[in-house]
Design a protein around this motif. Sequence first.
Motif, PDB file in Angstrom:
ATOM      1  N   PHE A 254       0.855  -1.186   0.000  1.00 51.45           N
ATOM      2  CA  PHE A 254       0.000   0.000   0.000  1.00 51.45           C
ATOM      3  C   PHE A 254       0.893   1.239   0.000  1.00 51.45           C
ATOM      4  CE2 PHE A 254      -2.195  -3.452   2.171  1.00 51.45           C
ATOM      5  CZ  PHE A 254      -3.384  -3.508   1.451  1.00 51.45           C
ATOM      6  N   PRO A 255       1.006   1.938  -1.130  1.00 51.17           N
ATOM      7  CA  PRO A 255       1.956   3.062  -1.239  1.00 51.17           C
ATOM      8  C   PRO A 255       1.816   4.098  -0.134  1.00 51.17           C
ATOM      9  CG  PRO A 255       1.035   2.521  -3.386  1.00 51.17           C
ATOM     10  CD  PRO A 255       0.265   1.717  -2.388  1.00 51.17           C
ATOM     11  N   GLU A 256       0.594   4.350   0.298  1.00 55.03           N
ATOM     12  CA  GLU A 256       0.382   5.393   1.305  1.00 55.03           C
ATOM     13  C   GLU A 256       0.897   4.969   2.682  1.00 55.03           C
ATOM     14  OE1 GLU A 256      -3.309   2.777   1.276  1.00 55.03           O
ATOM     15  OE2 GLU A 256      -1.885   3.613  -0.191  1.00 55.03           O
ATOM     16  N   ALA A 257       1.113   3.670   2.880  1.00 56.43           N
ATOM     17  CA  ALA A 257       1.551   3.180   4.190  1.00 56.43           C
ATOM     18  C   ALA A 257       2.997   2.697   4.186  1.00 56.43           C
ATOM     19  CB  ALA A 257       0.643   2.044   4.649  1.00 56.43           C
ATOM     20  N   ARG A 258       3.585   2.533   3.007  1.00 60.45           N
ATOM     21  CA  ARG A 258       4.893   1.871   2.901  1.00 60.45           C
ATOM     22  C   ARG A 258       5.987   2.579   3.702  1.00 60.45           C
ATOM     23  NH1 ARG A 258       7.429  -1.742  -0.609  1.00 60.45           N
ATOM     24  NH2 ARG A 258       9.684  -1.400  -0.826  1.00 60.45           N
ATOM     25  N   ASN A 259       6.151   3.869   3.491  1.00 60.76           N
ATOM     26  CA  ASN A 259       7.250   4.587   4.150  1.00 60.76           C
ATOM     27  C   ASN A 259       7.103   4.595   5.662  1.00 60.76           C
ATOM     28  OD1 ASN A 259       8.465   5.142   1.702  1.00 60.76           O
ATOM     29  ND2 ASN A 259       7.585   7.193   1.521  1.00 60.76           N
ATOM     30  N   SER A 260       5.881   4.778   6.143  1.00 63.17           N
ATOM     31  CA  SER A 260       5.680   4.797   7.592  1.00 63.17           C
ATOM     32  C   SER A 260       5.896   3.411   8.194  1.00 63.17           C
ATOM     33  CB  SER A 260       4.279   5.319   7.932  1.00 63.17           C
ATOM     34  OG  SER A 260       3.285   4.473   7.396  1.00 63.17           O
TER      35      SER A 260
END
Length: 202
Positions: free
Chosen positions: A182-188
């Motif tokens: 999920f791109p919106e959650a990946r970095n976090s």
Amino acid sequence: MLHIDSSITGAQSVSRQLSADVVGRLGGTAKHEVTYRDVAADPLPHFTAVTAPSAHPLSQAVPVLDAAQQAQRATSDAILAEFLDADVIVIGVPMYNFTVPSELKAWIDRVIVPGTTFRKGEAGPEGLAGNKRVILAVARGGVYAAGSPFAPAEHAESLLRSLLGFIGVTEIETVVAEGLNFPEARNSAIASARDAARQLAA
């Protein structure tokens, strides 16, 4: 210290990044003699009577080996020795199709050895490898944490905990990055896992 990686995605692998981060947080080569094995870059053959470590009773079924087979058994012997010698083991664990990569399973098969890492006790199997600290650096594309809808489908971390527990390892810690698809959650998710890695050395 023994450092194992098993991801097939190379430098893009989150489990590789996390396992390296854990090793670094624990002091790396500055504090430890580190043995590194990449079972994806240098894959092991399936577990058989030929490829079993010499200490495994199954190996006695094929006592005479040709040169190629002897090399395979020697590798298995080395893997078992690396595991037995390590006080701290860091394993990069990507979850593929709900479980560990077959490359990592082949490594596991070399360290579950009757008479060496477990034995038959009066009350059942008894683990013999309990003097180790194991840290699993886990990367998952979906969300499988306890309480999530897909938690029952998580068979990577749970498998390793079961197998390591069977041979007596009770000090098992995890650093987990999940929801990576999920791109919106990946970095976090990655940042949170790295924070967890930082706490291991606290």
